[in-house]
Design a protein around this motif. Structure first.
Motif, PDB file in Angstrom:
ATOM      1  N   GLY A   1       6.126 -13.419  51.506  1.00  0.00           N
ATOM      2  CA  GLY A   1       7.224 -14.036  50.776  1.00  0.00           C
ATOM      3  C   GLY A   1       8.125 -12.997  50.137  1.00  0.00           C
ATOM      4  O   GLY A   1       9.347 -13.136  50.134  1.00  0.00           O
ATOM      5  N   GLY A   2       7.525 -11.956  49.587  1.00  0.00           N
ATOM      6  CA  GLY A   2       8.313 -10.884  48.991  1.00  0.00           C
ATOM      7  C   GLY A   2       9.143 -10.145  50.022  1.00  0.00           C
ATOM      8  O   GLY A   2      10.292  -9.800  49.773  1.00  0.00           O
ATOM      9  N   LEU A   3       8.568  -9.914  51.201  1.00  0.00           N
ATOM     10  CA  LEU A   3       9.295  -9.234  52.267  1.00  0.00           C
ATOM     11  C   LEU A   3      10.460 -10.087  52.758  1.00  0.00           C
ATOM     12  O   LEU A   3      11.575  -9.588  52.942  1.00  0.00           O
ATOM     13  CB  LEU A   3       8.356  -8.900  53.425  1.00  0.00           C
ATOM     14  CG  LEU A   3       8.974  -8.161  54.602  1.00  0.00           C
ATOM     15  CD1 LEU A   3       9.527  -6.816  54.147  1.00  0.00           C
ATOM     16  CD2 LEU A   3       7.969  -7.971  55.704  1.00  0.00           C
ATOM     17  N   LEU A   4      10.227 -11.378  52.948  1.00  0.00           N
ATOM     18  CA  LEU A   4      11.305 -12.270  53.388  1.00  0.00           C
ATOM     19  C   LEU A   4      12.396 -12.368  52.330  1.00  0.00           C
ATOM     20  O   LEU A   4      13.582 -12.413  52.652  1.00  0.00           O
ATOM     21  CB  LEU A   4      10.747 -13.655  53.717  1.00  0.00           C
ATOM     22  CG  LEU A   4       9.853 -13.730  54.942  1.00  0.00           C
ATOM     23  CD1 LEU A   4       9.303 -15.141  55.105  1.00  0.00           C
ATOM     24  CD2 LEU A   4      10.592 -13.297  56.191  1.00  0.00           C
ATOM     25  N   GLY A   5      11.990 -12.395  51.062  1.00  0.00           N
ATOM     26  CA  GLY A   5      12.971 -12.416  49.985  1.00  0.00           C
ATOM     27  C   GLY A   5      13.816 -11.160  49.965  1.00  0.00           C
ATOM     28  O   GLY A   5      15.028 -11.210  49.739  1.00  0.00           O
ATOM     29  N   LEU A   6      13.197 -10.024  50.207  1.00  0.00           N
ATOM     30  CA  LEU A   6      13.918  -8.758  50.250  1.00  0.00           C
ATOM     31  C   LEU A   6      14.894  -8.734  51.431  1.00  0.00           C
ATOM     32  O   LEU A   6      16.046  -8.305  51.281  1.00  0.00           O
ATOM     33  CB  LEU A   6      12.935  -7.585  50.351  1.00  0.00           C
ATOM     34  CG  LEU A   6      13.553  -6.200  50.406  1.00  0.00           C
ATOM     35  CD1 LEU A   6      14.318  -5.899  49.126  1.00  0.00           C
ATOM     36  CD2 LEU A   6      12.468  -5.161  50.646  1.00  0.00           C
ATOM     37  N   ILE A   7      14.459  -9.200  52.574  1.00  0.00           N
ATOM     38  CA  ILE A   7      15.336  -9.264  53.746  1.00  0.00           C
ATOM     39  C   ILE A   7      16.516 -10.181  53.467  1.00  0.00           C
ATOM     40  O   ILE A   7      17.666  -9.864  53.789  1.00  0.00           O
ATOM     41  CB  ILE A   7      14.546  -9.716  54.996  1.00  0.00           C
ATOM     42  CG1 ILE A   7      13.570  -8.622  55.405  1.00  0.00           C
ATOM     43  CG2 ILE A   7      15.487 -10.056  56.142  1.00  0.00           C
ATOM     44  CD1 ILE A   7      12.572  -9.040  56.462  1.00  0.00           C
TER      45      ILE A   7
END
Length: 59
Positions: free
Chosen positions: A6-12
């Motif tokens: 979720g954090g990675l998708l949010g960053l993207i």
């Protein structure tokens, strides 16, 4: 694992929205049009990005 994904998708997603704002700022559109597009992208990120991709300033 869910938090990391979720954090990675949010960053993207954040990078994509920032990219769109930079593209708007560098476009040849008028000052008011740029301001409106940037506000739309900031306040309505998902819908604003879709609308910008379809109808935003080109070039």
């Amino acid at each position: 694992m869910g938090i990391e994904v979720g954090g990675l998708l949010g960053l993207i997603w954040l990078i994509i929205v920032i990219w769109a704002i930079v593209k708007v700022a560098k476009s040849s559109a008028g000052g008011l049009a740029k301001l409106i597009w940037i506000l739309v992208l900031l306040f309505f990120p998902l819908v604003g990005l879709i609308i910008w991709l379809l109808f935003g300033p080109k070039g």
